[in-house]
Design an enzyme around this catalytic site. Structure first.
Site, PDB file in Angstrom:
ATOM      1  N   LYS A  74       0.820  -1.228   0.000  1.00 41.94           N
ATOM      2  CA  LYS A  74       0.000   0.000   0.000  1.00 41.94           C
ATOM      3  C   LYS A  74       0.849   1.272   0.000  1.00 41.94           C
ATOM      4  CE  LYS A  74      -4.068  -1.823   2.451  1.00 41.94           C
ATOM      5  NZ  LYS A  74      -5.011  -1.528   3.530  1.00 41.94           N
ATOM      6  N   ASP A 110     -10.324   3.005   2.060  1.00 38.42           N
ATOM      7  CA  ASP A 110     -10.485   2.577   3.463  1.00 38.42           C
ATOM      8  C   ASP A 110     -11.243   3.612   4.301  1.00 38.42           C
ATOM      9  OD1 ASP A 110      -9.435   0.049   3.432  1.00 38.42           O
ATOM     10  OD2 ASP A 110      -7.423   0.655   4.033  1.00 38.42           O
TER      11      ASP A 110
HETATM   12  P1  NAP Z   1      -0.056  -1.366  10.992  1.00 35.30           P
HETATM   13  O1  NAP Z   1       0.181  -0.218  10.070  1.00 35.30           O
HETATM   14  O2  NAP Z   1       0.941  -2.470  11.030  1.00 35.30           O
HETATM   15  O3  NAP Z   1      -0.225  -0.758  12.492  1.00 35.30           O
HETATM   16  C1  NAP Z   1      -0.330  -1.626  13.563  1.00 35.30           C
HETATM   17  C2  NAP Z   1      -0.718  -0.844  14.820  1.00 35.30           C
HETATM   18  O4  NAP Z   1      -0.957  -1.799  15.857  1.00 35.30           O
HETATM   19  C3  NAP Z   1       0.356   0.110  15.327  1.00 35.30           C
HETATM   20  O5  NAP Z   1      -0.283   1.246  15.866  1.00 35.30           O
HETATM   21  C4  NAP Z   1       1.034  -0.714  16.435  1.00 35.30           C
HETATM   22  O6  NAP Z   1       1.610   0.067  17.458  1.00 35.30           O
HETATM   23  C5  NAP Z   1      -0.143  -1.461  16.988  1.00 35.30           C
HETATM   24  N1  NAP Z   1       0.229  -2.714  17.665  1.00 35.30           N
HETATM   25  C6  NAP Z   1       0.641  -3.856  17.069  1.00 35.30           C
HETATM   26  N2  NAP Z   1       0.865  -4.792  18.003  1.00 35.30           N
HETATM   27  C7  NAP Z   1       0.599  -4.239  19.214  1.00 35.30           C
HETATM   28  C8  NAP Z   1       0.637  -4.710  20.570  1.00 35.30           C
HETATM   29  N3  NAP Z   1       1.016  -5.953  20.859  1.00 35.30           N
HETATM   30  N4  NAP Z   1       0.279  -3.869  21.541  1.00 35.30           N
HETATM   31  C9  NAP Z   1      -0.110  -2.596  21.263  1.00 35.30           C
HETATM   32  N5  NAP Z   1      -0.167  -2.088  20.011  1.00 35.30           N
HETATM   33  C10 NAP Z   1       0.187  -2.904  18.998  1.00 35.30           C
HETATM   34  O7  NAP Z   1      -1.447  -2.057  10.700  1.00 35.30           O
HETATM   35  P2  NAP Z   1      -2.733  -1.442   9.938  1.00 35.30           P
HETATM   36  O8  NAP Z   1      -2.591  -1.682   8.482  1.00 35.30           O
HETATM   37  O9  NAP Z   1      -2.977  -0.066  10.425  1.00 35.30           O
HETATM   38  O10 NAP Z   1      -3.886  -2.429  10.449  1.00 35.30           O
HETATM   39  C11 NAP Z   1      -4.305  -2.426  11.815  1.00 35.30           C
HETATM   40  C12 NAP Z   1      -5.474  -3.388  11.952  1.00 35.30           C
HETATM   41  O11 NAP Z   1      -6.599  -2.895  11.216  1.00 35.30           O
HETATM   42  C13 NAP Z   1      -5.161  -4.772  11.381  1.00 35.30           C
HETATM   43  O12 NAP Z   1      -5.670  -5.727  12.268  1.00 35.30           O
HETATM   44  C14 NAP Z   1      -5.903  -4.795  10.053  1.00 35.30           C
HETATM   45  O13 NAP Z   1      -6.331  -6.101   9.713  1.00 35.30           O
HETATM   46  C15 NAP Z   1      -7.111  -3.900  10.369  1.00 35.30           C
HETATM   47  N6  NAP Z   1      -7.676  -3.248   9.158  1.00 35.30           N
HETATM   48  C16 NAP Z   1      -8.964  -3.536   8.821  1.00 35.30           C
HETATM   49  C17 NAP Z   1      -9.555  -2.918   7.733  1.00 35.30           C
HETATM   50  C18 NAP Z   1     -11.000  -3.235   7.370  1.00 35.30           C
HETATM   51  O14 NAP Z   1     -11.404  -2.983   6.219  1.00 35.30           O
HETATM   52  N7  NAP Z   1     -11.793  -3.735   8.289  1.00 35.30           N
HETATM   53  C19 NAP Z   1      -8.825  -2.002   6.961  1.00 35.30           C
HETATM   54  C20 NAP Z   1      -7.503  -1.701   7.347  1.00 35.30           C
HETATM   55  C21 NAP Z   1      -6.926  -2.337   8.450  1.00 35.30           C
HETATM   56  P3  NAP Z   1       3.123   0.622  17.352  1.00 35.30           P
HETATM   57  O15 NAP Z   1       3.057   1.857  16.491  1.00 35.30           O
HETATM   58  O16 NAP Z   1       3.492   0.916  18.755  1.00 35.30           O
HETATM   59  O17 NAP Z   1       3.943  -0.465  16.721  1.00 35.30           O
END
Ligand code: NAP
Length: 295
Positions: A74, A110
Site C-alpha cells: 500500500k 479505506d
Molecule cells: P499497521 O500499520 O501495522 O499498524 C499496527 C498498529 O498496531 C500500530 O499502531 C502498532 O503500534 C499497533 N500494535 C501492534 N501490536 C501491538 C501490541 N502488541 N500492543 C499494542 N499495540 C500494537 O497495521 P494497519 O494496516 O494499520 O492495520 C491495523 C489493523 O486494522 C489490522 O488488524 C488490520 O487487519 C485492520 N484493518 C482492517 C480494515 C478493514 O477494512 N476492516 C482495513 C484496514 C486495516 P506501534 O506503532 O506501537 O507499533
C-alpha cells in the site's frame, strides 16, 4: 455468465499482496460478478515486494480493470503511481488501483469505507470526541473518516506515542486543522476515566487481539453509555477489544462493514456499476463462517 466460468474474453480484476491467500476480496467481488451475471472474475496474485513495480506495470498490459493492494504494497504504491487521489496522498497508502484506459490512478477507499459504515450505523460524530487507537495505515483511515464525519476532537492513542504524534502531524501538515487531531497519547490514556468520559466513538486500529490474545487495559465503564466501540479487525467471533464492551453493555461493531464498504467502492471504481446490495456482505460473512453481523 457466472464468474466461475473462465472463457476467452473474460475481464479480470485482482488483488496483489504477500501473503494474499487469506484475503476475503476475491469471495466478495466474485459474488457480486456472479449476482450481476458479468463476464468478469477477480483473482488473487501473490506479488512480492521486489515485484510490485513490474506487477503494477502489467495492469494496462494485461487489461486488468483494477487491482486492490494489500500488505506490503500500500505505501510503496504511492511512490510508483503518479496519479493519486487526495485520500491516497493524505493517507500515504493506495489500496485500490484503477486502470483508466491504460493510465493508472491510485486511490484509497479505506476511509470512505469506514465513513460509510459509521453513517449506516447511525454514528453521529458532528462536534463529538473520537479516540483512534493505533498509528498505522488503518488508524490514518479511521482519523480521516472521523474528520469527514465532523468530529471536533480526535485523539490518537498508540503503544508508541511518537508514532501517534507523527500521524497527528501528518494531518496538520496537510491542512486538516479544522479538528484537533492532536494530543497524541500512549495506551495509558485508555484507563484515564476523565479522558474516556466524553468519547462518542473509540476505534481499535491496532492488531491487538489479532496477534495477541488480549487487548490493552481499557476502562469500558468510564465511557458514556452511547459510546460506540468499533474494531477494524473482523473475525468469526467478537474480538478481544469488543468482548468487554459488550459485557459493559456498549454498542460493539467489528470491521466487516468497513471491509464490505471499501470493497463496494472499489467494485464501482473498477466496473463502473454498483455491486448489488448485500451480496458482498453475505459473501464475506459466509467466508468468516458467520451468518449474521455482531452489532
Ligand atoms: P499497521 O500499520 O501495522 O499498524 C499496527 C498498529 O498496531 C500500530 O499502531 C502498532 O503500534 C499497533 N500494535 C501492534 N501490536 C501491538 C501490541 N502488541 N500492543 C499494542 N499495540 C500494537 O497495521 P494497519 O494496516 O494499520 O492495520 C491495523 C489493523 O486494522 C489490522 O488488524 C488490520 O487487519 C485492520 N484493518 C482492517 C480494515 C478493514 O477494512 N476492516 C482495513 C484496514 C486495516 P506501534 O506503532 O506501537 O507499533
Amino acid at each position: 455468465m457466472s464468474s466461475s466460468g473462465i472463457n476467452g474474453d473474460i475481464t479480470v480484476a485482482a488483488i496483489f499482496g504477500d501473503p494474499v491467500a487469506q484475503s476475503k476480496s476475491p469471495a466478495m467481488h466474485n459474488a457480486a460478478y456472479a449476482a450481476l451475471g458479468m463476464n468478469r472474475t477477480y483473482a488473487a496474485f501473490r506479488v512480492t515486494s521486489g515485484n510490485v513495480g513490474a506487477a503494477l506495470r502489467s495492469i494496462p498490459a494485461l487489461g486488468l480493470v483494477g487491482v486492490n493492494l494489500t500488505i506490503p504494497h500500500k505505501e510503496a504504491a504511492t511512490r510508483l503511481i503518479k496519479d493519486l487521489s487526495g485520500a491516497a496522498r493524505l493517507l500515504g497508502a493506495v489500496n485500490c488501483v484503477v486502470n483508466r484506459r491504460g493510465a493508472l490512478r491510485g486511490d484509497n477507499t479505506d476511509a470512505r469505507g469506514l465513513e460509510r459504515d459509521l453513517r449506516d450505523l447511525g454514528c453521529e460524530l458532528r462536534d463529538q470526541f473520537a479516540i483512534v487507537i493505533g498509528a498505522g495505515g488503518g488508524a490514518a483511515a479511521a482519523v480521516l473518516a472521523c474528520v469527514r464525519l465532523g468530529a471536533n476532537r480526535i485523539v490518537i492513542a498508540n503503544r508508541t506515542p511518537a508514532r501517534a504524534a507523527s500521524l497527528a502531524r501528518r494531518f496538520s501538515a496537510k491542512g486538516v486543522t479544522r479538528v484537533a487531531v492532536g494530543e497524541p497519547r500512549g495506551l495509558d490514556a485508555l484507563i484515564d476515566a476523565e479522558f474516556l468520559g466524553n468519547a462518542r466513538l473509540i476505534v481499535n486500529a491496532t492488531s491487538m487481539g489479532l496477534t495477541t490474545e488480549r487487548f490493552a487495559r481499557l476502562d469500558y465503564d468510564a465511557t458514556p453509555q452511547d459510546c460506540l466501540f468499533y474494531d477494524l479487525i473482523y473475525s468469526p467471533a467478537p474480538t478481544a477489544f469488543l468482548k468487554p464492551a459488550l459485557v459493559a453493555n456498549r454498542r460493539a461493531i467489528d470491521g466487516v462493514g468497513m471491509l464490505v464498504n471499501q470493497g463496494e467502492l472499489a467494485f464501482k471504481l473498477f466496473n463502473r456499476v454498483d455491486a448489488p446490495k448485500g451480496v458482498m456482505r453475505a459473501a464475506l460473512l459466509t467466508s468468516l463462517g458467520r451468518n449474521a453481523d455482531l452489532g
